[in-house]
Design an enzyme around this catalytic site. Structure first.
Site, PDB file in Angstrom:
ATOM      1  N   GLY A 101       0.867  -1.374  -0.139  1.00  0.00           N
ATOM      2  CA  GLY A 101       0.031   0.406   0.146  1.00  0.00           C
ATOM      3  C   GLY A 101       0.252   1.254  -0.051  1.00  0.00           C
TER       4      GLY A 101
ATOM      5  N   PRO B  31      -7.100  -1.010  10.893  1.00  0.00           N
ATOM      6  CA  PRO B  31      -8.176   0.658  10.525  1.00  0.00           C
ATOM      7  C   PRO B  31      -8.903   0.588  11.708  1.00  0.00           C
ATOM      8  CG  PRO B  31      -9.156  -1.377   9.060  1.00  0.00           C
ATOM      9  CD  PRO B  31      -7.369  -1.717   9.765  1.00  0.00           C
ATOM     10  N   THR B  32      -9.986   1.155  12.221  1.00  0.00           N
ATOM     11  CA  THR B  32     -10.769   1.385  13.354  1.00  0.00           C
ATOM     12  C   THR B  32     -11.708  -0.003  12.982  1.00  0.00           C
ATOM     13  OG1 THR B  32     -10.585   3.754  13.122  1.00  0.00           O
ATOM     14  CG2 THR B  32     -12.031   2.921  14.753  1.00  0.00           C
TER      15      THR B  32
ATOM     16  N   LEU C  47       1.804   6.946  17.881  1.00  0.00           N
ATOM     17  CA  LEU C  47       0.438   7.354  18.403  1.00  0.00           C
ATOM     18  C   LEU C  47       0.765   8.727  18.988  1.00  0.00           C
ATOM     19  CD1 LEU C  47      -0.705   3.863  19.654  1.00  0.00           C
ATOM     20  CD2 LEU C  47      -1.386   4.916  18.067  1.00  0.00           C
TER      21      LEU C  47
ATOM     22  N   PHE D 141       0.665  15.003  18.770  1.00  0.00           N
ATOM     23  CA  PHE D 141       1.324  15.727  18.976  1.00  0.00           C
ATOM     24  C   PHE D 141       0.981  16.660  17.241  1.00  0.00           C
ATOM     25  CE2 PHE D 141       3.506  16.619  22.017  1.00  0.00           C
ATOM     26  CZ  PHE D 141       3.319  15.135  22.999  1.00  0.00           C
TER      27      PHE D 141
ATOM     28  N   CYS E 113      -4.459   8.488   8.856  1.00  0.00           N
ATOM     29  CA  CYS E 113      -4.156   8.261   9.596  1.00  0.00           C
ATOM     30  C   CYS E 113      -4.611   8.837  11.533  1.00  0.00           C
ATOM     31  CB  CYS E 113      -2.593   8.730   9.815  1.00  0.00           C
ATOM     32  SG  CYS E 113      -1.524   7.291   8.804  1.00  0.00           S
TER      33      CYS E 113
ATOM     34  N   LYS F  39      -5.133  16.155   1.131  1.00  0.00           N
ATOM     35  CA  LYS F  39      -4.135  16.978   1.045  1.00  0.00           C
ATOM     36  C   LYS F  39      -3.559  17.519  -0.424  1.00  0.00           C
ATOM     37  CE  LYS F  39       0.278  15.509   2.116  1.00  0.00           C
ATOM     38  NZ  LYS F  39       1.465  15.543   2.966  1.00  0.00           N
TER      39      LYS F  39
HETATM   40  N1  LIG Z   1      -0.751   5.788   4.707  1.00  0.00           N
HETATM   41  C1  LIG Z   1       0.445   6.393   5.355  1.00  0.00           C
HETATM   42  O1  LIG Z   1       0.721   7.466   5.012  1.00  0.00           O
HETATM   43  C2  LIG Z   1       0.496   5.652   6.553  1.00  0.00           C
HETATM   44  C3  LIG Z   1       1.878   6.700   6.381  1.00  0.00           C
HETATM   45  C4  LIG Z   1       2.797   5.361   8.271  1.00  0.00           C
HETATM   46  C5  LIG Z   1       2.284   4.668   8.772  1.00  0.00           C
HETATM   47  N2  LIG Z   1       1.078   4.300   8.334  1.00  0.00           N
HETATM   48  C6  LIG Z   1       0.351   2.536   8.508  1.00  0.00           C
HETATM   49  O2  LIG Z   1       0.856   2.247   7.771  1.00  0.00           O
HETATM   50  C7  LIG Z   1      -0.204   0.921   7.924  1.00  0.00           C
HETATM   51  C8  LIG Z   1      -0.676   0.787   6.189  1.00  0.00           C
HETATM   52  O3  LIG Z   1      -1.232   1.699   5.998  1.00  0.00           O
HETATM   53  P1  LIG Z   1      -1.393   1.750   4.302  1.00  0.00           P
HETATM   54  O4  LIG Z   1      -1.599   3.266   3.848  1.00  0.00           O
HETATM   55  O5  LIG Z   1       0.224   1.455   3.305  1.00  0.00           O
HETATM   56  O6  LIG Z   1      -2.699   0.809   3.851  1.00  0.00           O
HETATM   57  P2  LIG Z   1      -3.197   0.549   2.447  1.00  0.00           P
HETATM   58  O7  LIG Z   1      -4.450   0.156   2.265  1.00  0.00           O
HETATM   59  O8  LIG Z   1      -2.399   1.459   1.721  1.00  0.00           O
HETATM   60  O9  LIG Z   1      -2.270  -0.651   2.715  1.00  0.00           O
HETATM   61  C9  LIG Z   1      -2.579  -2.079   3.193  1.00  0.00           C
HETATM   62  C10 LIG Z   1      -2.195  -3.248   2.254  1.00  0.00           C
HETATM   63  O10 LIG Z   1      -1.961  -4.688   3.002  1.00  0.00           O
HETATM   64  C11 LIG Z   1      -2.162  -5.428   2.210  1.00  0.00           C
HETATM   65  N3  LIG Z   1      -3.069  -6.312   3.058  1.00  0.00           N
HETATM   66  C12 LIG Z   1      -3.915  -6.660   3.939  1.00  0.00           C
HETATM   67  N4  LIG Z   1      -3.883  -8.106   5.040  1.00  0.00           N
HETATM   68  C13 LIG Z   1      -2.819  -8.826   4.112  1.00  0.00           C
HETATM   69  C14 LIG Z   1      -2.104 -10.167   4.590  1.00  0.00           C
HETATM   70  N5  LIG Z   1      -2.827 -10.654   5.109  1.00  0.00           N
HETATM   71  N6  LIG Z   1      -0.809 -10.156   3.574  1.00  0.00           N
HETATM   72  C15 LIG Z   1      -1.045  -9.182   2.793  1.00  0.00           C
HETATM   73  N7  LIG Z   1      -1.019  -8.112   2.636  1.00  0.00           N
HETATM   74  C16 LIG Z   1      -2.440  -7.440   3.253  1.00  0.00           C
HETATM   75  C17 LIG Z   1      -4.150  -4.734   1.925  1.00  0.00           C
HETATM   76  O11 LIG Z   1      -4.411  -5.522   0.445  1.00  0.00           O
HETATM   77  C18 LIG Z   1      -3.450  -4.207   1.096  1.00  0.00           C
HETATM   78  O12 LIG Z   1      -2.957  -3.296   0.088  1.00  0.00           O
HETATM   79  C19 LIG Z   1      -1.326   1.201   8.173  1.00  0.00           C
HETATM   80  O13 LIG Z   1      -1.110   0.571   9.815  1.00  0.00           O
HETATM   81  C20 LIG Z   1      -1.349   2.486   8.767  1.00  0.00           C
HETATM   82  O14 LIG Z   1      -1.889   3.171   9.986  1.00  0.00           O
HETATM   83  C21 LIG Z   1       0.623   4.477   6.849  1.00  0.00           C
HETATM   84  O1  LIG Z   2      -1.005  22.768   9.116  1.00  0.00           O
HETATM   85  C1  LIG Z   2      -1.169  21.807   8.782  1.00  0.00           C
HETATM   86  C2  LIG Z   2      -0.817  20.456   7.715  1.00  0.00           C
HETATM   87  C3  LIG Z   2      -1.473  19.145   7.631  1.00  0.00           C
HETATM   88  N1  LIG Z   2      -2.804  19.858   7.837  1.00  0.00           N
HETATM   89  C4  LIG Z   2      -3.750  18.872   7.150  1.00  0.00           C
HETATM   90  O2  LIG Z   2      -3.495  17.076   7.480  1.00  0.00           O
HETATM   91  C5  LIG Z   2      -3.705  16.098   6.727  1.00  0.00           C
HETATM   92  C6  LIG Z   2      -2.496  15.404   7.259  1.00  0.00           C
HETATM   93  O3  LIG Z   2      -1.397  15.958   6.733  1.00  0.00           O
HETATM   94  P1  LIG Z   2      -0.159  15.172   6.405  1.00  0.00           P
HETATM   95  O4  LIG Z   2       0.381  15.049   8.182  1.00  0.00           O
HETATM   96  O5  LIG Z   2       0.994  16.086   6.274  1.00  0.00           O
HETATM   97  O6  LIG Z   2      -0.245  13.497   5.982  1.00  0.00           O
HETATM   98  P2  LIG Z   2      -0.530  12.736   5.979  1.00  0.00           P
HETATM   99  O7  LIG Z   2      -0.030  11.507   4.943  1.00  0.00           O
HETATM  100  O8  LIG Z   2      -1.457  12.526   7.153  1.00  0.00           O
HETATM  101  O9  LIG Z   2       0.676  12.380   7.547  1.00  0.00           O
HETATM  102  C7  LIG Z   2       0.824  12.471   8.503  1.00  0.00           C
HETATM  103  O10 LIG Z   2      -0.047  10.790   8.864  1.00  0.00           O
HETATM  104  C8  LIG Z   2       0.819   9.659   8.642  1.00  0.00           C
HETATM  105  C9  LIG Z   2       0.689   8.416   8.846  1.00  0.00           C
HETATM  106  O11 LIG Z   2       0.669   7.927  10.039  1.00  0.00           O
HETATM  107  C10 LIG Z   2       2.757   9.861   9.375  1.00  0.00           C
HETATM  108  O12 LIG Z   2       3.531   9.068   9.165  1.00  0.00           O
HETATM  109  C11 LIG Z   2       2.951  11.616   9.118  1.00  0.00           C
HETATM  110  O13 LIG Z   2       3.770  11.498   9.862  1.00  0.00           O
HETATM  111  C12 LIG Z   2       2.314  12.701   9.652  1.00  0.00           C
HETATM  112  O14 LIG Z   2       2.721  13.906   9.033  1.00  0.00           O
HETATM  113  C13 LIG Z   2      -3.878  17.297   5.584  1.00  0.00           C
HETATM  114  O15 LIG Z   2      -6.235  17.064   5.888  1.00  0.00           O
HETATM  115  C14 LIG Z   2      -3.621  17.745   6.156  1.00  0.00           C
HETATM  116  O16 LIG Z   2      -3.809  19.100   4.678  1.00  0.00           O
HETATM  117  C15 LIG Z   2      -2.941  20.635   8.181  1.00  0.00           C
HETATM  118  O17 LIG Z   2      -5.073  20.642   8.039  1.00  0.00           O
HETATM  119  N2  LIG Z   2      -2.637  21.932   8.067  1.00  0.00           N
END
Ligand SMILES: NC(=O)c1ccc[n+]([C@@H]2O[C@H](COP(=O)([O-])OP(=O)(O)OC[C@H]3O[C@@H](n4cnc5c(N)ncnc54)[C@H](O)[C@@H]3O)[C@@H](O)[C@H]2O)c1
Ligand SMILES: O=c1ccn([C@@H]2O[C@H](COP(=O)(O)OP(=O)(O)O[C@H]3O[C@H](CO)[C@@H](O)[C@H](O)[C@H]3O)[C@@H](O)[C@H]2O)c(=O)[nH]1
EC number: 1.1.1.22
Length: 480
Positions: free
Chosen positions: A10, A89-90, A217, A222, A272, A335
């Site tokens: 993902g 997810p939640t 978390l 923060f 997130c 965003k």
């Molecule tokens: N999106 C972000 O910016 C971000 C940043 C930091 C941390 N995270 C965390 O990382 C995790 C993943 O987030 P994401 O945004 O990449 O999600 P995503 O939905 O884009 O990707 C997750 C993938 O995992 C796959 N999957 C589910 N169960 C599986 C299994 N048993 N075996 C193999 N694949 C499986 C799904 O099909 C999906 O493609 C979450 O816990 C999220 O909170 C996300």
């Molecule tokens: O001053 C600001 C900064 C951001 N946003 C909004 O906040 C949301 C989140 O933005 P951003 O944090 O830049 O993107 P994410 O990809 O959600 O990243 C956050 O969530 C990720 C998943 O956990 C973490 O890894 C990152 O560090 C953390 O920044 C978006 O809707 C932004 O538009 C505002 O409204 N005002």
């Protein structure tokens, strides 16, 4: 050669592994997923996610050190290090519904690893998980112990969407938590060696498992709290004539506070912040800390308030009804520079306007019509599940049309709402937009991307979050 396998292709698994493969030519990286379509897209010219710079990185190492596959068991059994980056997810039902993290995908991944492993493995928590998850994972991994040693590490990801490649190339820090045993420390060192290929040593922090899990978390809480604090101020600015951008600048000049993440907006979105804070709230409640839970819950409440306040401004300024009126929505992603719409404020704003029977015309440079229709008809939290488990064919919301052009979206509209801060919205010809709209023409800027003074000169009635109000809006309440 070290072999890494990542479960979950993902937004995190894909870019993170691509960068590891790019930076570590001596490591073989295979990203696997249960979604056949997602893996096919990673192997094609049209990657499944839009992220600036990602195409280049993938193209340079795909087929050499980076592979995408659905043959999960083979690659898991061959790997030395297994990253788990699946959805967390939640929970939507049962104990902790609406707050706790749903660890179904994580648990099934861990059971599969335990079943297919034939040699010692380092299992890395890349997904964001509740503190103490590693303990549960350890239990699952060792349930049918075949004499295999599993070391669990917590290595949360801090990348932000839209800047993922930049963040991965040059992270503020890499956090690795592990057991304080000799085996645990050896595993920490093995993962540290991978990152140390390109990340300076002093930016690689090692901690115990629980600190690493909780720090993720805490960091999101923060960050989100800064936005809610600024959004709370934006309401007060509108009531007093202060300008939220000026307040943010003045506050952020204090080096103890710093200038980043102080932009008032229509509300934070993304997969997130809300999920992780709800999770934090639930953990606090489970640990008998209701005051702490209440403190963090307020960050989400202000975010919800901000979205409702925006809808309220739109409806009340347009003579208290938008029924039958065309409203153009510019931007649907949560965003700029991403096509991701999970938890985007646009969903709540559009639903609020639809509730008052508006006709909505949406333009976003990266979000498809199918995605928008899906988002507007899906239940809350459904979007956080793997894509193939989401509702397949949503019943289209009839009052919504999607265009591929901002001018088309605004043609004949009574009002325009800017909901994502795409750079191109700063460059639009607002005179042309104004000329083609119904009069009086309203513009509601949920991201403070346009200059309200210039737009008022054109003739618009303008509302910008936290900015001095248009004479027309001055006597209207922020919320009814
Ligand atoms: N999106 C972000 O910016 C971000 C940043 C930091 C941390 N995270 C965390 O990382 C995790 C993943 O987030 P994401 O945004 O990449 O999600 P995503 O939905 O884009 O990707 C997750 C993938 O995992 C796959 N999957 C589910 N169960 C599986 C299994 N048993 N075996 C193999 N694949 C499986 C799904 O099909 C999906 O493609 C979450 O816990 C999220 O909170 C996300
Ligand atoms: O001053 C600001 C900064 C951001 N946003 C909004 O906040 C949301 C989140 O933005 P951003 O944090 O830049 O993107 P994410 O990809 O959600 O990243 C956050 O969530 C990720 C998943 O956990 C973490 O890894 C990152 O560090 C953390 O920044 C978006 O809707 C932004 O538009 C505002 O409204 N005002």
């Amino acid at each position: 050669m070290v072999k890494i396998c990542c479960l979950g292709a993902g937004y995190v698994g894909g870019p993170t592994m691509a960068v590891i493969a790019f930076k570590c030519p001596n490591v073989e990286v295979v990203v696997v997923d249960i979604s056949v379509a997602r893996i096919a897209a990673w192997n094609s010219d049209q990657l499944p996610i839009y992220e600036p710079g990602l195409d280049d990185v993938v193209k340079q190492c795909r087929g050499k050190t980076l592979f995408f596959s659905t043959d999960i068991e083979k690659h898991v059994s061959e790997a030395d290090i297994i990253f788990v980056s699946v959805n967390t997810p939640t929970k939507t039902r049962g104990l902790g519904a609406g707050k706790a993290a749903d660890l179904t995908y994580w648990e099934s991944a861990a059971r599969m690893i335990a079943d297919v492993a034939k040699s010692d493995k380092i299992v890395v928590e890349k997904s964001t998980v509740p503190v103490k998850t590693a303990e549960a994972i350890e239990k699952i991994l060792t349930h049918n112990s075949k004499g295999i040693n599993f070391q669990i590490l917590s290595n949360p990801e801090f990348l932000a969407e839209g800047t993922a490649i930049q963040d991965l190339f040059n992270p503020d820090r890499v956090l690795i938590g592990g057991r304080e045993t000799p085996e645990g420390q050896k595993a920490v060192q093995a993962l540290k060696d991978v990152y140390a290929t390109w990340v300076p040593e002093d930016r690689i922090i090692t901690t115990n498992l629980w600190s690493a899990e909780l720090s993720k978390l805490a960091a999101n809480a923060f960050l989100a709290q800064r936005i809610s604090s600024m959004n709370a101020m934006s309401a007060l600015c509108e009531a007093t004539g202060a300008n939220v951008s000026e307040v943010a600048y003045a506050v952020g000049k204090d080096t103890r506070i710093g200038p980043k993440f102080l932009n008032a907006s229509v509300g934070f979105g993304g997969s997130c912040f809300q999920k992780d804070i709800l999770n934090l709230v639930y953990i606090c409640e489970c640990n008998g800390l209701p005051e702490v839970a209440h403190y963090w819950k307020q960050v989400i409440k202000i975010n919800d308030y901000q979205k409702s306040r925006f809808v309220n401004r739109v409806v009340s300024s347009m003579f208290n009804t938008v029924s039958g009126k065309k409203i153009a929505v510019l931007g649907f992603a949560f965003k700029k520079d991403t096509g991701d719409t999970r938890e985007t404020a646009a969903i709540d704003v559009c639903k609020g306007l639809l509730g008052d029977k508006a006709k909505i015309s949406i333009y976003d440079p990266q979000v498809t019509e199918d995605q928008i229709q899906r988002d507007l008809s899906m239940n809350k939290f459904d979007w956080d599940h793997p894509i193939h488990l989401q509702p397949m064919s949503p019943s289209a919301v009839k009052q919504v049309t999607v265009t591929w052009d901002a001018y088309e979206a605004a043609k004949g509209a009574h009002g325009v709402c800017i909901l994502t801060e795409w750079d191109e919205f700063k460059q639009l010809d607002y005179k042309k937009i104004y000329d083609n709209m119904q009069k009086p023409a309203f513009l509601f800027d949920g991201r403070n991307v346009v200059d309200p003074v210039k737009l008022r000169e054109i003739g618009f009635i303008v509302y910008s979050i936290g900015k001095p109000l248009d004479a027309w809006l001055k006597d209207m309440p922020a919320m009814i």
